[in-house]
Design a protein around this motif. Sequence first.
Motif, PDB file in Angstrom:
ATOM      1  N   VAL A 251      17.108  71.564 107.326  1.00  0.00           N
ATOM      2  CA  VAL A 251      17.363  72.808 108.060  1.00  0.00           C
ATOM      3  C   VAL A 251      18.345  72.527 109.194  1.00  0.00           C
ATOM      4  O   VAL A 251      19.276  73.300 109.443  1.00  0.00           O
ATOM      5  CB  VAL A 251      16.047  73.409 108.601  1.00  0.00           C
ATOM      6  CG1 VAL A 251      16.318  74.665 109.423  1.00  0.00           C
ATOM      7  CG2 VAL A 251      15.104  73.731 107.453  1.00  0.00           C
ATOM      8  N   ARG A 252      18.147  71.390 109.898  1.00  0.00           N
ATOM      9  CA  ARG A 252      19.110  71.001 110.927  1.00  0.00           C
ATOM     10  C   ARG A 252      20.440  70.595 110.303  1.00  0.00           C
ATOM     11  O   ARG A 252      21.506  70.788 110.886  1.00  0.00           O
ATOM     12  CB  ARG A 252      18.537  69.861 111.769  1.00  0.00           C
ATOM     13  CG  ARG A 252      17.511  70.339 112.788  1.00  0.00           C
ATOM     14  CD  ARG A 252      16.880  69.181 113.543  1.00  0.00           C
ATOM     15  NE  ARG A 252      15.806  68.564 112.766  1.00  0.00           N
ATOM     16  CZ  ARG A 252      15.591  67.274 112.677  1.00  0.00           C
ATOM     17  NH1 ARG A 252      16.388  66.418 113.318  1.00  0.00           N
ATOM     18  NH2 ARG A 252      14.584  66.802 111.973  1.00  0.00           N
ATOM     19  N   GLY A 253      20.383  70.032 109.092  1.00  0.00           N
ATOM     20  CA  GLY A 253      21.606  69.686 108.380  1.00  0.00           C
ATOM     21  C   GLY A 253      22.456  70.901 108.061  1.00  0.00           C
ATOM     22  O   GLY A 253      23.679  70.798 107.907  1.00  0.00           O
ATOM     23  N   GLU A 254      21.806  72.074 107.980  1.00  0.00           N
ATOM     24  CA  GLU A 254      22.531  73.320 107.725  1.00  0.00           C
ATOM     25  C   GLU A 254      22.911  74.041 109.009  1.00  0.00           C
ATOM     26  O   GLU A 254      23.364  75.191 108.974  1.00  0.00           O
ATOM     27  CB  GLU A 254      21.691  74.235 106.832  1.00  0.00           C
ATOM     28  CG  GLU A 254      21.424  73.678 105.447  1.00  0.00           C
ATOM     29  CD  GLU A 254      22.695  73.460 104.642  1.00  0.00           C
ATOM     30  OE1 GLU A 254      23.646  74.237 104.836  1.00  0.00           O
ATOM     31  OE2 GLU A 254      22.738  72.508 103.836  1.00  0.00           O
ATOM     32  N   GLY A 255      22.707  73.382 110.172  1.00  0.00           N
ATOM     33  CA  GLY A 255      23.207  73.925 111.423  1.00  0.00           C
ATOM     34  C   GLY A 255      22.189  74.459 112.406  1.00  0.00           C
ATOM     35  O   GLY A 255      22.564  74.914 113.495  1.00  0.00           O
TER      36      GLY A 255
END
Length: 515
Positions: A251-255
């Motif tokens: 989820v953090r990888g998607e911003g």
Amino acid sequence: MSLDVRDIGGAPVIIGAGVAGLMTALHLAPEPVVLISRAPLGTEACSELAQGGLAASLGGDDGPDLHLADTLAAGDGLCDEATVGRVVEAAPTAIHNLERFGVAFDRCPDGALQLGLEAAHSRRRIVHAAGDATGRELVRALTAAVRRTPSITLLEEMEARRLIVEDGAIAGVLAVGSAGAVGLPTSRVVLATGGIGGLFRDTTNPLGSIGHGLALAASAGVELADLEFVQFHPTALDGPRRPMPLVSEAVRGEGAVLVDERGERFLADTPSGELASRDLVARAIWHQLAAGHRVFLDARKSLGPSFGKRFPAIAQLCLEAGIDPATEPIPVRPAAHYHMGGVAVDAAGRSSLTGLWACGEVACTGLHGANRLASNSLTEAVAMAGWVAETVGGASPGQRRRLLSALEPPRPDPSGVRPVVSQALGIIRDGETLREAAAALLSTATINQTASDPAVVALMIAIAALRREESRGSHYRSDFPGRDADVCPSRLTLATAIQAAVALGWRAPTRKQLI
């Protein structure tokens, strides 16, 4: 106690039915093997809860050398470089092996594997299945493959309680099921029992993941390694549910960004921000919580209405908690997630005890060092399962022995140990609290009661944490915040851990022989 000794023809026994155990059993086929699962197959395994994926250098801009560099950087000086090189080279083959057993990975419209980004990875290299339900898909496919493999004998809803050792080698397994105790004579045992998260109050692991395999190994005198390194996932869904639902790093990888209750992004000035290594992010959140703030993961701008499509399982968990992640920030806090330490093994998964192997989270191969790189664990389990199976299958079945009567240890109960573990072995540690924990755990670990096995594991972690007078990776000592230049891996047996605890000034009775 009179044992019901079951003739299994000297077949290897695998204890644990997560990805590591299932894959080892499948690789051993068509050799007969016995697989022990504490719960019905396909349930209550840590693997099933994995939202992340498998790390493998499959992109055109990636390669094993970059994957190796990222893994070594995350491991903070304690990785075994040869092991890392071997695993990252094998990672693409591990993906293909899983597809061969029926795992359906997510793909792009052009048919290529969809690759995600997670913290501390320099490239998109995370392979997922079913979006954010990779573990569930792996366990589903591998369980189906195991059930249709006639050479695998399943013992479901049965728990291994002790390894039986004779003349310095494995002689069998004492297991307990609804019909009572069973002795399984074998000279080959594989531990694939998962991790220790259930020893903590806040955990993403099944509550039964209490270091079962470590207790079995420790009681048999086996050497354990790097026990002090416990990884806390920064973003578990903050609420009353236990185990805590995981809000994947993807989820953090998607911003998505981390903010406090005022909406302020407190990692804005940190290199790599929300995608810094897990230990840094977890400590940053811990400090916010300790200061009285709340912490939220805000995906409204980065994902918004598409959240549910990209992360359907997480969206459902949030909705069950009364949160709409498309329009509201998600409350999060760190939780015990993965144990880098475990049974010390060689490149083939062999332990210090003849006839005992370990695979998956229960093993310490040297891949993860002081801090696991995201999504390397499933990759390791799949790759190591093949190497473990090769050496187990090539080992002599040994001489069959008639198992003698054995004292049945009680079913482990970690409830009395959790408060001590949560207080002393969390994200920030200090020597005084660790010494107090050792005192509290020592007497429990040295007698035969329901809390003894969990106390054994917790005591050994506490002693390992006391011995490491530095801060490195996931192990942070507030009284030793710097790094020791003379870094080295740490190894312990139960006997040396008890001696170390007694040397601190407390006395305890000799641990009773249970077999």
